[in-house]
Design a protein around this motif. Structure first.
Motif, PDB file in Angstrom:
ATOM      1  N   HIS A 184     -10.374   7.991   1.687  1.00 12.49           N
ATOM      2  CA  HIS A 184     -10.786   6.728   1.061  1.00 12.49           C
ATOM      3  C   HIS A 184      -9.724   5.662   1.266  1.00 12.49           C
ATOM      4  O   HIS A 184     -10.018   4.532   1.681  1.00 12.49           O
ATOM      5  CB  HIS A 184     -11.043   6.947  -0.429  1.00 12.49           C
ATOM      6  N   ASP A 185      -8.477   5.967   0.952  1.00 16.17           N
ATOM      7  CA  ASP A 185      -7.351   5.068   1.184  1.00 16.17           C
ATOM      8  C   ASP A 185      -6.428   5.737   2.192  1.00 16.17           C
ATOM      9  O   ASP A 185      -6.163   6.947   2.111  1.00 16.17           O
ATOM     10  CB  ASP A 185      -6.568   4.802  -0.107  1.00 16.17           C
ATOM     11  N   PHE A 186      -5.909   4.961   3.146  1.00 11.93           N
ATOM     12  CA  PHE A 186      -5.044   5.567   4.163  1.00 11.93           C
ATOM     13  C   PHE A 186      -4.283   4.482   4.918  1.00 11.93           C
ATOM     14  O   PHE A 186      -4.653   3.297   4.904  1.00 11.93           O
ATOM     15  CB  PHE A 186      -5.860   6.407   5.157  1.00 11.93           C
ATOM     16  N   VAL A 187      -3.216   4.915   5.576  1.00 12.52           N
ATOM     17  CA  VAL A 187      -2.465   4.073   6.503  1.00 12.52           C
ATOM     18  C   VAL A 187      -2.701   4.634   7.902  1.00 12.52           C
ATOM     19  O   VAL A 187      -2.318   5.779   8.192  1.00 12.52           O
ATOM     20  CB  VAL A 187      -0.962   4.066   6.174  1.00 12.52           C
ATOM     21  N   ALA A 188      -3.364   3.862   8.735  1.00 11.90           N
ATOM     22  CA  ALA A 188      -3.602   4.278  10.112  1.00 11.90           C
ATOM     23  C   ALA A 188      -2.316   4.089  10.912  1.00 11.90           C
ATOM     24  O   ALA A 188      -1.808   2.978  11.023  1.00 11.90           O
ATOM     25  CB  ALA A 188      -4.730   3.462  10.725  1.00 11.90           C
ATOM     26  N   VAL A 189      -1.793   5.177  11.446  1.00 12.22           N
ATOM     27  CA  VAL A 189      -0.587   5.129  12.277  1.00 12.22           C
ATOM     28  C   VAL A 189      -1.034   5.345  13.720  1.00 12.22           C
ATOM     29  O   VAL A 189      -1.456   6.446  14.089  1.00 12.22           O
ATOM     30  CB  VAL A 189       0.435   6.187  11.857  1.00 12.22           C
ATOM     31  N   ILE A 197       0.846  -1.188   0.000  1.00 13.48           N
ATOM     32  CA  ILE A 197       0.000   0.000   0.000  1.00 13.48           C
ATOM     33  C   ILE A 197       0.883   1.240   0.000  1.00 13.48           C
ATOM     34  O   ILE A 197       1.926   1.281   0.659  1.00 13.48           O
ATOM     35  CB  ILE A 197      -0.959   0.018   1.220  1.00 13.48           C
ATOM     36  N   ASP A 198       0.490   2.233  -0.756  1.00 10.58           N
ATOM     37  CA  ASP A 198       1.141   3.541  -0.804  1.00 10.58           C
ATOM     38  C   ASP A 198       0.020   4.552  -0.631  1.00 10.58           C
ATOM     39  O   ASP A 198      -0.766   4.791  -1.553  1.00 10.58           O
ATOM     40  CB  ASP A 198       1.871   3.711  -2.137  1.00 10.58           C
ATOM     41  N   ALA A 199      -0.087   5.139   0.552  1.00 13.58           N
ATOM     42  CA  ALA A 199      -1.254   5.981   0.862  1.00 13.58           C
ATOM     43  C   ALA A 199      -0.892   6.979   1.954  1.00 13.58           C
ATOM     44  O   ALA A 199       0.123   6.825   2.652  1.00 13.58           O
ATOM     45  CB  ALA A 199      -2.421   5.102   1.312  1.00 13.58           C
ATOM     46  N   PRO A 200      -1.718   8.018   2.125  1.00 13.80           N
ATOM     47  CA  PRO A 200      -1.434   9.017   3.160  1.00 13.80           C
ATOM     48  C   PRO A 200      -1.666   8.466   4.559  1.00 13.80           C
ATOM     49  O   PRO A 200      -2.502   7.581   4.783  1.00 13.80           O
ATOM     50  CB  PRO A 200      -2.433  10.136   2.845  1.00 13.80           C
ATOM     51  N   ALA A 201      -0.921   9.022   5.493  1.00  9.48           N
ATOM     52  CA  ALA A 201      -1.024   8.603   6.892  1.00  9.48           C
ATOM     53  C   ALA A 201      -2.152   9.343   7.594  1.00  9.48           C
ATOM     54  O   ALA A 201      -2.386  10.531   7.366  1.00  9.48           O
ATOM     55  CB  ALA A 201       0.288   8.873   7.615  1.00  9.48           C
ATOM     56  N   VAL A 202      -2.859   8.592   8.447  1.00  7.02           N
ATOM     57  CA  VAL A 202      -3.765   9.181   9.425  1.00  7.02           C
ATOM     58  C   VAL A 202      -3.145   8.863  10.777  1.00  7.02           C
ATOM     59  O   VAL A 202      -3.089   7.703  11.184  1.00  7.02           O
ATOM     60  CB  VAL A 202      -5.179   8.598   9.321  1.00  7.02           C
ATOM     61  N   ASP A 260       1.337  12.507   5.423  1.00  3.25           N
ATOM     62  CA  ASP A 260       2.604  11.972   4.911  1.00  3.25           C
ATOM     63  C   ASP A 260       2.337  10.689   4.128  1.00  3.25           C
ATOM     64  O   ASP A 260       1.559   9.841   4.569  1.00  3.25           O
ATOM     65  CB  ASP A 260       3.560  11.637   6.058  1.00  3.25           C
ATOM     66  N   ARG A 261       2.995  10.541   2.993  1.00  6.35           N
ATOM     67  CA  ARG A 261       2.862   9.297   2.229  1.00  6.35           C
ATOM     68  C   ARG A 261       3.655   8.197   2.910  1.00  6.35           C
ATOM     69  O   ARG A 261       4.813   8.391   3.305  1.00  6.35           O
ATOM     70  CB  ARG A 261       3.399   9.478   0.806  1.00  6.35           C
TER      71      ARG A 261
END
Length: 638
Positions: free
Chosen positions: A470-475, A446-451, A544-545
């Protein structure tokens, strides 16, 4: 079959790395061994206290001191379904010991918490540290010096690793681990997960959810999914300290009782009083540790053991690293599909061939050490047999020639995947792990913005307000050992699984833990160094990506290097709480080591190689030496 060269090299690498600490450990436990029963050196007052509550027969034997006394360390409580069957084990063990001319006493109890009850709640902050408390409680139980051998009654999560750490501190004593067995199968795990996801989407009522949960967790016995508890059982067998194929026999059956009796007999037969002395500290050597890791990889077991088995190894003077896990995963095929890595539960796994079949396949492929010392003669080949009652007598028979269900268990020549279920991720966010066996190949990158959030509850609030992209990386950061005890974040699995079902690309990155029942979305867990130690997660900002690639072993923040280095570290907005006993564990949080060193908050094993204490902060990736062996992943890792 000759050993696979990488398996051989990893084992030798561990042996060389551990040479000093292992020698110190063995010297220490050998010094504790004494001629005859250790209680023989107790004063009269000490000994009288030790047998005061016994009946006449046991008291006479303990007074004479020439017959074995078996110490029972139990994690029984009747809230924890896996440990409920242990309620009547001590009396059975005492009766078997008496029949054999010996004695047995409950040396002590250890706490046993249920992560299933504390998921998503404050009590989960105590979960990881309970392992260390269990280790200390085990040491207290055995400190009376009354015992010639030991049996351990424990199954779940932190309980088995804690018992092992404590037992290894008394490694001059023989030890047998005695399972209780899984509950019978309830509703399919996949059906339960679907109800959870529908509930997260607001499409199922609480009553429907409770019915599904109660239909899955429904009776005494271990939960039937392949999480940390059942991974414990497989790894104990792989180290030869739990009887062959004994893990997944249901409670309350004649075979279960016969296996318990046999475990007691073996514990009494291996004391220093006889001619078959098998102290635990000598059984658990580098080969046994490697076998346990191989079994974990081949079956797609719990990621929690990338922490626990490093701690267990250290308790035996052995230095195990995440690089070792990664290298072994690169050569060990995935031979089992058990939920959450498939549809089957452990009862179906047992029926399809279970551990005996898997171990036979691994040994035949040169992917397991056949020759470490074990509880039984014959080395690990003895663990390729299955127990049965033959006219009321317990006997072992060779495992089946072919899988009983190729949808659940397969041979090494036709695995589900050519590599095991775990990958080590590296990049500018640190080092972490992903359980690839739980994630379909199409979701592993996955290549997506951070939440970025500091608590799982904050992510749930963002979802309810419709604020998630819609697409994200949960940090989810500040969830590491030092921050708050490294709780499992499995409560996020229904939400992230539901969003993935909707066609959205989602992932989790955290310095916390997920679970042995980890979800179907990609998750980079145990990120080290953690945010509370100034790790890179504290530099991340919303938007951040992030590139997470489970195939290439990559975890990167795609941020301009100059900007990245100039950023200030974020402050934890959710410090550890003080309710539900969390205030009592401030010392553990302050002193705990990093995840990749076992997240230990207690001293464990001999001193470091230089003779001083382990310095957790000096080098967070202790033992990291990627050049020592060329990994088959190397072309991807570059």
């Amino acid at each position: 079959m000759s050993l696979h060269p990488v398996l051989h090299d990893v084992t030798e690498r561990i042996r060389e790395r551990s040479r000093g600490s292992r020698a110190a450990y063995l010297a220490g436990i050998d010094a504790m061994r004494d001629a005859g029963p250790l209680r023989g050196r107790l004063s009269c007052a000490n000994l009288a206290h030790g047998f005061a509550a016994c009946g006449p027969v046991d008291k006479g034997r303990l007074r004479e001191g020439s017959t074995p006394n078996l110490g029972i360390v139990t994690a029984y409580n009747d809230m924890l379904s896996a440990h409920h069957p242990y309620e009547h084990y001590p009396e059975r063990i005492r009766e078997v010991a008496r029949r054999l001319g010996a004695t047995a006493q409950v040396a002590g109890g250890v706490p046993a918490m249920c992560d299933g009850v504390t998921q998503g709640r404050a009590g989960m902050d105590l979960s990881l540290f309970s392992r260390d408390v269990i280790a200390q409680s085990t040491a207290i139980a055995l400190s009376h010096d009354m015992f010639d051998s030991t049996v351990y009654l424990g199954i779940c999560d932190k309980i088995v690793p804690g018992l092992l750490i404590g037992a290894l501190a008394f490694g001059h004593l023989p030890a047998v681990f005695v399972p209780g067995g899984p509950m019978p199968s309830g509703i399919p795990n996949r059906e339960k997960a679907e109800v959870r996801e529908r509930y997260a989407a607001g499409e199922a009522t609480r009553e429907e959810l409770l019915d599904a949960e109660a239909g899955s967790y429904h009776s005494p016995g271990t939960c039937t999914f392949y999480g940390t508890a059942n991974s414990n059982q497989v790894m104990l067998e792989a180290m030869g300290v739990q009887l062959p194929a004994s893990s997944f026999v249901n409670p309350g059956t004649p075979l279960r009782d016969a296996l318990t009796d046999a475990a007691v007999e073996r514990a009494l037969a291996t004391t220093a009083l006889g001619d078959d002395y098998r102290p635990l500290g000598h059984l658990i050597d580098e080969r046994a540790i490697v076998n346990a890791v191989v079994a974990l990889m081949a079956t797609g077991g719990s990621t929690n053991h990338t922490i626990h088995w490093i701690a267990v190894a250290r308790a035996a003077g052995i230095v195990l690293t995440w690089d070792d896990f990664d290298l072994l995963s690169s050569i060990v095929p995935l031979l089992a599909r058990v939920y959450p890595n498939g549809e089957a539960d452990v009862n179906r796994f047992q029926a399809a061939g279970g551990t005996a079949f898997v171990f036979r396949e691994l040994l035949d492929a040169g992917l397991m050490h056949a020759d470490p010392p074990t509880l039984l003669d014959g080395g690990m080949r003895a663990w390729c047999e299955e127990p049965r009652l033959d006219a009321g007598t317990l006997r072992w028979f060779p495992t089946i020639a072919a899988s009983g269900d190729t949808g659940v268990v397969r041979g090494a020549a036709e695995p589900f995947e050519a590599q095991g279920g775990l990958r080590l991720l590296r990049g500018n966010l640190g080092r972490s792990l992903i359980k690839t066996s739980a994630v379909k190949p199409e979701y592993r990158r996955i290549d997506a913005p951070a939440v970025v959030v500091d608590t799982p509850q904050a992510l749930n609030r963002l979802h309810r307000s419709g604020a998630l992209p819609h697409d994200f990386v949960a940090v989810v950061r500040f969830q590491g050992p030092r921050a708050n005890g490294m709780p499992e974040l499995h409560s996020l699995a229904p939400l992230l699984g539901m969003l993935q079902n909707q066609g959205r690309r989602v992932a989790l990155v955290t310095d916390g833990r997920l679970s042995g029942a980890s979800g179907k979305f990609p998750a980079a867990i145990h990120v080290t160094p953690e945010a509370a130690r100034g790790g890179p997660l504290a530099r991340l900002r919303d938007g951040d990506r992030i590139l997470l690639d489970g195939e290439t072993g990559t975890l990167e923040a795609i941020v301009d290097p100059a900007e990245w280095s100039a950023r200030e570290l974020a402050i934890d907005t959710a410090p550890a709480g003080s309710d539900l006993g969390r205030n009592l564990f401030a010392f553990n949080r302050r002193n705990v080591g990093p995840a990749d060193q076992g997240a230990l908050s207690i001293s464990c094993g001999p001193p470091a190689a230089d003779g001083g204490p382990w310095n957790y902060d000096a080098e967070y990736d202790f033992g990291h030496d990627p050049a020592a062996i060329t990994s088959p992943h190397a072309s991807k890792d570059a």
